[in-house]
Motif scaffolding. Sequence first.
Motif, mmCIF file in Angstrom:
data_model
loop_
_atom_site.group_PDB
_atom_site.id
_atom_site.type_symbol
_atom_site.label_atom_id
_atom_site.label_comp_id
_atom_site.label_asym_id
_atom_site.label_seq_id
_atom_site.Cartn_x
_atom_site.Cartn_y
_atom_site.Cartn_z
ATOM 1 N N PRO A 135 0.773 -1.119 -0.035
ATOM 2 C CA PRO A 135 0.099 -0.176 0.066
ATOM 3 C C PRO A 135 0.837 1.282 -0.008
ATOM 4 C CG PRO A 135 -0.759 -1.600 1.747
ATOM 5 C CD PRO A 135 0.482 -2.204 1.251
ATOM 6 N N LEU A 136 0.223 2.233 -0.197
ATOM 7 C CA LEU A 136 0.980 3.824 -0.373
ATOM 8 C C LEU A 136 0.165 4.554 0.368
ATOM 9 C CD1 LEU A 136 2.832 5.490 -3.142
ATOM 10 C CD2 LEU A 136 0.838 6.645 -2.122
ATOM 11 N N LEU A 137 0.701 5.546 1.439
ATOM 12 C CA LEU A 137 0.052 6.441 2.365
ATOM 13 C C LEU A 137 0.335 7.856 1.513
ATOM 14 C CD1 LEU A 137 -1.575 7.557 4.459
ATOM 15 C CD2 LEU A 137 0.564 7.289 5.881
ATOM 16 N N LEU A 138 -0.563 8.456 1.069
ATOM 17 C CA LEU A 138 -0.408 9.781 0.714
ATOM 18 C C LEU A 138 -0.820 10.890 1.756
ATOM 19 C CD1 LEU A 138 0.318 11.652 -2.256
ATOM 20 C CD2 LEU A 138 -2.034 11.570 -2.417
ATOM 21 N N LYS A 167 7.760 7.850 10.713
ATOM 22 C CA LYS A 167 7.125 7.058 11.723
ATOM 23 C C LYS A 167 6.163 6.360 11.187
ATOM 24 C CE LYS A 167 5.009 6.528 16.273
ATOM 25 N NZ LYS A 167 5.859 5.256 16.619
ATOM 26 N N LEU A 168 5.225 6.935 10.307
ATOM 27 C CA LEU A 168 4.014 6.135 9.648
ATOM 28 C C LEU A 168 4.869 5.160 8.755
ATOM 29 C CD1 LEU A 168 1.758 9.151 8.946
ATOM 30 C CD2 LEU A 168 1.318 6.917 10.394
ATOM 31 N N ALA A 169 5.904 5.577 7.813
ATOM 32 C CA ALA A 169 6.437 4.697 6.859
ATOM 33 C C ALA A 169 7.380 3.610 7.600
ATOM 34 C CB ALA A 169 7.576 5.398 6.190
ATOM 35 N N TYR A 175 4.846 0.639 4.799
ATOM 36 C CA TYR A 175 4.516 1.296 3.239
ATOM 37 C C TYR A 175 5.343 2.361 2.871
ATOM 38 C CZ TYR A 175 -0.255 -0.193 5.288
ATOM 39 O OH TYR A 175 -1.204 -0.930 5.894
ATOM 40 N N PRO A 176 5.622 2.781 1.725
ATOM 41 C CA PRO A 176 6.004 3.804 1.153
ATOM 42 C C PRO A 176 4.932 5.035 1.555
ATOM 43 C CG PRO A 176 5.305 2.429 -0.882
ATOM 44 C CD PRO A 176 5.285 2.098 0.418
ATOM 45 N N PRO A 235 -1.146 0.564 -7.056
ATOM 46 C CA PRO A 235 -2.034 1.649 -7.128
ATOM 47 C C PRO A 235 -3.497 1.458 -6.828
ATOM 48 C CG PRO A 235 -1.583 0.359 -9.251
ATOM 49 C CD PRO A 235 -0.766 -0.264 -8.141
ATOM 50 N N GLU A 236 -3.784 0.312 -6.569
ATOM 51 C CA GLU A 236 -5.175 0.293 -6.221
ATOM 52 C C GLU A 236 -5.428 0.059 -4.511
ATOM 53 O OE1 GLU A 236 -6.826 -3.473 -7.588
ATOM 54 O OE2 GLU A 236 -6.762 -2.702 -9.819
ATOM 55 N N LYS A 237 -4.001 0.335 -3.848
ATOM 56 C CA LYS A 237 -4.213 0.343 -2.228
ATOM 57 C C LYS A 237 -3.615 1.598 -1.697
ATOM 58 C CE LYS A 237 -3.568 -4.621 -1.688
ATOM 59 N NZ LYS A 237 -2.693 -5.621 -0.969
ATOM 60 N N ILE A 238 -4.134 2.741 -2.413
ATOM 61 C CA ILE A 238 -3.544 4.340 -2.030
ATOM 62 C C ILE A 238 -4.414 4.597 -0.891
ATOM 63 C CG2 ILE A 238 -3.408 6.643 -2.732
ATOM 64 C CD1 ILE A 238 -2.915 5.454 -5.515
ATOM 65 N N VAL A 239 -3.728 4.670 0.303
ATOM 66 C CA VAL A 239 -4.540 5.652 1.560
ATOM 67 C C VAL A 239 -4.123 6.926 1.355
ATOM 68 C CG1 VAL A 239 -4.543 5.868 3.979
ATOM 69 C CG2 VAL A 239 -4.128 3.523 2.796
ATOM 70 N N VAL A 240 -5.139 7.856 1.702
ATOM 71 C CA VAL A 240 -5.083 9.366 1.716
ATOM 72 C C VAL A 240 -5.375 9.681 3.309
ATOM 73 C CG1 VAL A 240 -5.731 9.712 -0.536
ATOM 74 C CG2 VAL A 240 -7.451 9.990 1.165
ATOM 75 N N GLY A 241 -4.233 10.290 3.849
ATOM 76 C CA GLY A 241 -4.282 10.893 5.177
ATOM 77 C C GLY A 241 -3.828 12.295 5.385
ATOM 78 N N GLY A 242 -4.106 12.696 6.762
ATOM 79 C CA GLY A 242 -3.515 13.941 7.139
ATOM 80 C C GLY A 242 -4.119 14.242 8.467
#
Length: 319
Positions: free
Chosen positions: A83-86, A107-109, A114-115, A154-161
């Motif tokens: 997965p990837l965290l944006l 820390k999240l990485a 995840y990248p 690309p089907e496991k993109i997390v958006v966060g903030g």
Amino acid sequence: MTPSSADEPHPDVQAFLELYESLDAPEFSEITPEEARRNFEELRVTDEPDIELASVEDHTIDGPHGDLAVRSYDPGTEGDDRPLLLYFHGGGWVIGSIDTHDGVCRKLADDTGYPVVSVDYGLAPEHPFPEGLQDCYAALEWAAEQADELHADPEKIVVGGDSAGGGLAAGLSLLVRDQGGPEIAHQLLIYPSVGDAAATEAYEANKEGYFLTESDMEWFRGHYFETEIDMGNVYAFPLFANDLSDLPPATIITAGFDPLRDVGANYADRLADAGVSVEYHNYDDMIHGFFSMISDPIDLDPAHEAHDAAVANMDATLE
């Protein structure tokens, strides 16, 4: 959700509040955005990172308003289907940067494996609503296009903030649902600014004395929104949306002594009522900003617990 606050803040939080008060920092309303940004950088940016990763790289991508800086963090885990965290930083849409939130993203990485891609979206008042959101959308498209290079799915993109960044992540999820775009698999919303906090009990109880104040929030909104109409836009404040169905699963984290506590809880309720899978966590003795308090001089055990909860929720959704 019916979140509450503890009888008093955590002792370490209370010590932080007393220290912060002793600094006699000027009110945001007394200084320019440029001065506020410098002050925030001095408070948050350190010379030596606490967490070393396999790779940390800065990139410049094409944004809708010019060059857009992003920073990628690779923890060195194996596989091309990670997965990837944006991630979108907090700071009331006016302050903050990829540098102020470098420690959180490291820390999240490290914790997720995840990248992580951190986005230096345009700040107000130079870039008022919806320009920051448009930058976030461009970064999502870039992350999806570069997923192979980032060794991510690309089907496991997390958006966060966090805070304003959490509101941007929620608004982006709603925008993608309505207008199309790369698939979003999960939302990580940390004390997100997703609605009119002034109408809540938490705002009245916590608007003074707990780091984020009423005057701060008025100053942020005054720079970000050019018109009253913009403040009613559902992509600025997704809590105003009539329909929240078909959105990605969400993790929502709030703090007991935070004026934004109830809007986060209300958004969790609205998502759940719309059939969206939600995991909600309230840390009743914490304040706004606690998720970033993960290293000296303020290193909070509940902040690490919140990171652990976020990671567990993302892993469960994305497995």
